[in-house]
Design an enzyme around this catalytic site. Structure first.
Site, PDB file in Angstrom:
ATOM      1  N   PHE A  53      14.584 -47.022 -12.420  1.00 15.03           N
ATOM      2  CA  PHE A  53      14.514 -46.500 -11.041  1.00 15.03           C
ATOM      3  C   PHE A  53      14.687 -47.558  -9.964  1.00 15.03           C
ATOM      4  O   PHE A  53      14.301 -48.707 -10.131  1.00 15.03           O
ATOM      5  CB  PHE A  53      13.179 -45.789 -10.824  1.00 15.03           C
ATOM      6  CG  PHE A  53      13.005 -44.620 -11.759  1.00 15.03           C
ATOM      7  CD1 PHE A  53      13.787 -43.481 -11.607  1.00 15.03           C
ATOM      8  CD2 PHE A  53      12.081 -44.687 -12.808  1.00 15.03           C
ATOM      9  CE1 PHE A  53      13.646 -42.413 -12.479  1.00 15.03           C
ATOM     10  CE2 PHE A  53      11.942 -43.612 -13.682  1.00 15.03           C
ATOM     11  CZ  PHE A  53      12.721 -42.473 -13.518  1.00 15.03           C
ATOM     12  N   ASP A  54      15.250 -47.090  -8.847  1.00  8.54           N
ATOM     13  CA  ASP A  54      15.371 -47.954  -7.677  1.00  8.54           C
ATOM     14  C   ASP A  54      14.263 -47.678  -6.670  1.00  8.54           C
ATOM     15  O   ASP A  54      13.775 -48.577  -6.020  1.00  8.54           O
ATOM     16  CB  ASP A  54      16.709 -47.699  -6.965  1.00  8.54           C
ATOM     17  CG  ASP A  54      17.868 -48.188  -7.797  1.00  8.54           C
ATOM     18  OD1 ASP A  54      17.689 -49.202  -8.501  1.00  8.54           O
ATOM     19  OD2 ASP A  54      18.924 -47.540  -7.764  1.00  8.54           O
ATOM     20  N   ALA A  55      13.983 -46.393  -6.465  1.00 10.26           N
ATOM     21  CA  ALA A  55      13.107 -46.027  -5.338  1.00 10.26           C
ATOM     22  C   ALA A  55      11.964 -45.118  -5.759  1.00 10.26           C
ATOM     23  O   ALA A  55      12.038 -43.918  -5.605  1.00 10.26           O
ATOM     24  CB  ALA A  55      13.943 -45.330  -4.263  1.00 10.26           C
ATOM     25  N   ARG A  98      18.107 -41.984  -9.552  1.00  5.17           N
ATOM     26  CA  ARG A  98      17.464 -43.282  -9.769  1.00  5.17           C
ATOM     27  C   ARG A  98      16.174 -43.413  -8.954  1.00  5.17           C
ATOM     28  O   ARG A  98      15.689 -44.522  -8.707  1.00  5.17           O
ATOM     29  CB  ARG A  98      18.439 -44.433  -9.445  1.00  5.17           C
ATOM     30  CG  ARG A  98      19.497 -44.596 -10.548  1.00  5.17           C
ATOM     31  CD  ARG A  98      20.360 -45.843 -10.386  1.00  5.17           C
ATOM     32  NE  ARG A  98      19.601 -47.093 -10.318  1.00  5.17           N
ATOM     33  CZ  ARG A  98      19.067 -47.725 -11.357  1.00  5.17           C
ATOM     34  NH1 ARG A  98      19.192 -47.225 -12.572  1.00  5.17           N
ATOM     35  NH2 ARG A  98      18.424 -48.847 -11.194  1.00  5.17           N
TER      36      ARG A  98
END
Lengths: 308, 308
Positions: B22-24, B250
């Site tokens: 994951f990004d966020a 993501r």
């Protein structure tokens, strides 16, 4: 087959027959509708009531307004020029007090009522010697504090003898009072309402009724609704019958609303229901769906004078 | 087939894989649950947030609490020892303000918002230059008068430019404010809510939430509900996406409640949902009905440190 309502205005013989049929018309005494609108008494109201009384009919003024006690209402009627006694008035607050004292079997240690409402409720609870808290207590007219959260959550500020939460119309509704009511319900108190009308007419428009005031509790309780002691709840009819001991088949409900007044009479298996067109219901079109049809209707209550 | 939630606590490799995916992550920043309970910060909270930021993850603190503005919440986070910026906070009041200013197409003469709620809402409306009335206006902290009935019914005390009624949690809720809100709705205003949570935890028990505060209006409107701009409403997800422009596949929603947080992430088609067991949800038993199942779960947020 859709039931039909007979139109009586102008039909002298039908009116006479209608009047003769009943002993105890129960009058809807709400502010706008049957007897008066605002400060304006409908033409012929007093004469009609005198005519009915002269023929030996028992009149009962039935109101869902919980903010006034029976004696407040008697005063209002008298001020409007309508002769009435306290015993002729049957309000939803009185109905609730009767229900709590005579029907609800509260344990000896759970006899106190937490009130969300005005003094009309308190006066009627007093008349049945029911202990109560909340209501018009001025110490509750404030914003919730951090100490309140802690003492409500721990129960230290809750009265352990509360066995009922009784909700009516509350002009002094606030967040703290709602949270107190909720915590009493969470601890097992019986959930009662003087009535469930969500709106109330005033100045020709609608304002928040008792049903709106207790809606936050219904939402917090996941949809659990209170038992209502006002029209059209039959708990109120039972209470009226318990007091006046009339024969239902010879009683007539007079009112202006189909969903409360007419329904109240039909579900209570009264001998008749009379709808007046001076209030919420404006014409026979309003019951054309056949759901709640009065047995007879007139333009205004005063039209019954034609049967003198 | 009932979806399964993967238990990550103690599984270092799984946690690493989860974090890398994951990004966020969007954090649920409610008072009790994910980051802290009362004044107690859960063990490892700060280190975990630092770990995630260190790996380049964008953090968004998402809260349904409408009483605080983003800067109020930033202060609360900082006071609790959690480094945060105003831009990392996304509250339901801000969500509502964004919705009104950027999505709702209000006619030029209907741009004013009548607020039933606290200053958090007003601050966020100000941040979007949206005119508003009601809210914390001290002149409304009083009992309704006979003059109010007349002027509300005639409309003379109503602001003709009101096009929206926006309801949040209101500690100063009263009868007059509810009646004003109702009359604006009757005159065609759009019915919005910052969130619909009927209860809110405090001191270990539940108290009235925003959903309880606007319940009288729903009852008076015959069951018409407001559009909610808080979790799990996807209007809030759209607003977050509009601001942060992240790739949903993501992003991961982290929260403690299945019905708001986890549902918010699932319905928003995020890449993952992480449930922590420090708040409302206490064990995997809670989602065994298969209705709202997180993709992964840990005992506490701090367990993600194992993936360092």
């Amino acid at each position: 087959m859709v039931p039909q309502a007979r139109y009586l205005t102008g039909n002298k013989e039908d009116i006479k027959e209608f009047i003769d049929k009943f002993d105890a018309p129960t009058e809807d005494a709400r502010r706008i509708g049957v007897l008066w609108s605002g400060e304006h008494l409908f033409e012929g109201t007093v004469e009609t009531l005198e005519l009915l009384k002269g023929k030996g009919k028992q009149i009962v003024f039935v109101t869902n307004n919980s903010t006034k006690s029976r004696s407040d209402y008697k005063k209002k009627l008298t001020d409007m020029g309508i002769p009435a006694t306290v015993d002729e008035v049957f309000g939803s607050s009185y109905s609730a007090a009767i229900y709590i004292s005579r029907i609800l079997k509260l344990p000896a240690d759970k006899k106190t009522v937490y009130v969300l409402g005005e003094s009309g409720i308190e006066t009627e609870l007093d008349s049945e010697n029911i202990p109560h808290i909340g209501g018009t207590d001025p110490s509750l007219n404030r914003i919730i504090s951090n100490e309140d959260y802690a003492s409500i959550a721990s129960g230290s500020s809750l009265n352990p003898s509360v066995g009922v939460v009784l909700c009516g119309l509350d002009y002094h509704l606030n967040y703290l009072k709602l949270c107190l009511a909720y915590h009493y319900l969470q601890r097992g108190a019986t959930f009662l309402a003087t009535n469930i009308d969500t709106t109330l007419p005033s100045a020709g428009k609608l304002f928040a009724g008792a049903g709106a005031c207790h809606a936050p509790l219904v939402a917090m309780m996941g949809g659990t609704k209170p038992t209502s002691l006002g029209k059209p709840s039959q708990a109120m009819m039972d209470a009226i019958e318990g007091k006046f001991r009339f024969e239902r088949g010879r009683a007539c409900m007079i009112g202006d609303r189909l969903d409360t007044d007419v329904r109240f009479g039909i579900e209570g298996k009264l001998g008749g229901t009379l709808c007046v067109l001076t209030g919420v219901t404006r014409s026979a079109e309003d019951w054309k769906d056949g759901e709640t049809v009065p047995s007879v209707y007139v333009d205004k209550l005063g039209d019954l004078r034609e049967g003198a």
